[in-house]
Design a protein around this motif. Structure first.
Motif, PDB file in Angstrom:
ATOM      1  N   ASP A   7       0.870  -1.173   0.000  1.00  0.00           N
ATOM      2  CA  ASP A   7       0.000   0.000   0.000  1.00  0.00           C
ATOM      3  C   ASP A   7       0.911   1.229   0.000  1.00  0.00           C
ATOM      4  O   ASP A   7       1.606   1.493   0.978  1.00  0.00           O
ATOM      5  CB  ASP A   7      -0.901  -0.014   1.234  1.00  0.00           C
ATOM      6  CG  ASP A   7      -1.834   1.185   1.293  1.00  0.00           C
ATOM      7  OD1 ASP A   7      -1.789   2.046   0.387  1.00  0.00           O
ATOM      8  OD2 ASP A   7      -2.612   1.262   2.266  1.00  0.00           O
ATOM      9  N   ILE A   8       0.909   1.970  -1.093  1.00  0.00           N
ATOM     10  CA  ILE A   8       1.824   3.095  -1.269  1.00  0.00           C
ATOM     11  C   ILE A   8       1.589   4.196  -0.233  1.00  0.00           C
ATOM     12  O   ILE A   8       2.530   4.811   0.250  1.00  0.00           O
ATOM     13  CB  ILE A   8       1.715   3.673  -2.700  1.00  0.00           C
ATOM     14  CG1 ILE A   8       2.054   2.579  -3.729  1.00  0.00           C
ATOM     15  CG2 ILE A   8       2.619   4.878  -2.886  1.00  0.00           C
ATOM     16  CD1 ILE A   8       3.440   1.995  -3.588  1.00  0.00           C
ATOM     17  N   GLU A   9       0.333   4.451   0.119  1.00  0.00           N
ATOM     18  CA  GLU A   9       0.027   5.527   1.072  1.00  0.00           C
ATOM     19  C   GLU A   9       0.587   5.231   2.463  1.00  0.00           C
ATOM     20  O   GLU A   9       1.204   6.076   3.088  1.00  0.00           O
ATOM     21  CB  GLU A   9      -1.479   5.760   1.153  1.00  0.00           C
ATOM     22  CG  GLU A   9      -2.048   6.424  -0.080  1.00  0.00           C
ATOM     23  CD  GLU A   9      -3.532   6.706   0.061  1.00  0.00           C
ATOM     24  OE1 GLU A   9      -4.047   6.711   1.191  1.00  0.00           O
ATOM     25  OE2 GLU A   9      -4.166   6.922  -0.984  1.00  0.00           O
ATOM     26  N   SER A  10       0.363   4.010   2.951  1.00  0.00           N
ATOM     27  CA  SER A  10       0.808   3.669   4.310  1.00  0.00           C
ATOM     28  C   SER A  10       2.181   3.004   4.322  1.00  0.00           C
ATOM     29  O   SER A  10       2.765   2.835   5.383  1.00  0.00           O
ATOM     30  CB  SER A  10      -0.203   2.731   4.971  1.00  0.00           C
ATOM     31  OG  SER A  10      -0.228   1.482   4.296  1.00  0.00           O
ATOM     32  N   MET A  11       2.681   2.602   3.136  1.00  0.00           N
ATOM     33  CA  MET A  11       3.942   1.870   2.996  1.00  0.00           C
ATOM     34  C   MET A  11       3.949   0.604   3.846  1.00  0.00           C
ATOM     35  O   MET A  11       4.942   0.252   4.478  1.00  0.00           O
ATOM     36  CB  MET A  11       5.148   2.759   3.339  1.00  0.00           C
ATOM     37  CG  MET A  11       5.400   3.845   2.313  1.00  0.00           C
ATOM     38  SD  MET A  11       5.614   3.232   0.630  1.00  0.00           S
ATOM     39  CE  MET A  11       7.168   2.378   0.721  1.00  0.00           C
ATOM     40  N   LYS A  12       2.814  -0.116   3.828  1.00  0.00           N
ATOM     41  CA  LYS A  12       2.683  -1.371   4.558  1.00  0.00           C
ATOM     42  C   LYS A  12       2.292  -2.480   3.594  1.00  0.00           C
ATOM     43  O   LYS A  12       1.631  -2.233   2.581  1.00  0.00           O
ATOM     44  CB  LYS A  12       1.626  -1.256   5.658  1.00  0.00           C
ATOM     45  CG  LYS A  12       2.034  -0.314   6.774  1.00  0.00           C
ATOM     46  CD  LYS A  12       1.008  -0.295   7.872  1.00  0.00           C
ATOM     47  CE  LYS A  12       1.444   0.656   8.987  1.00  0.00           C
ATOM     48  NZ  LYS A  12       0.464   0.678  10.072  1.00  0.00           N
TER      49      LYS A  12
END
Length: 64
Positions: A7-12
């Motif tokens: 997930d690019i937004e949360s980097m998870k």
């Protein structure tokens, strides 16, 4: 090796903890290396200046 979505937004990333595997994170990408099909072998990770440069997966042949 298979890529794990991030997930690019949360980097998870979500991983399956029921699977025996090695996960390598490098520059925001996650790669999954599963156990050798024979059940015997090794995974070696090469590093250079704090970054993963190579992953060497070796499978050992089992003699019966």
């Amino acid at each position: 090796m298979k890529k794990i979505p991030v997930d690019i937004e949360s980097m998870k990333a979500e991983i399956d903890v029921s699977e025996n595997a090695v996960y390598v994170v490098c520059d925001g990408d996650v790669e999954c290396y599963v156990a050798p099909s024979t059940g015997y072998g090794r995974h070696e990770v090469g590093w250079k200046k704090g970054t993963v440069t190579t992953v060497d997966c070796r499978e050992t042949r089992v003699r019966q």
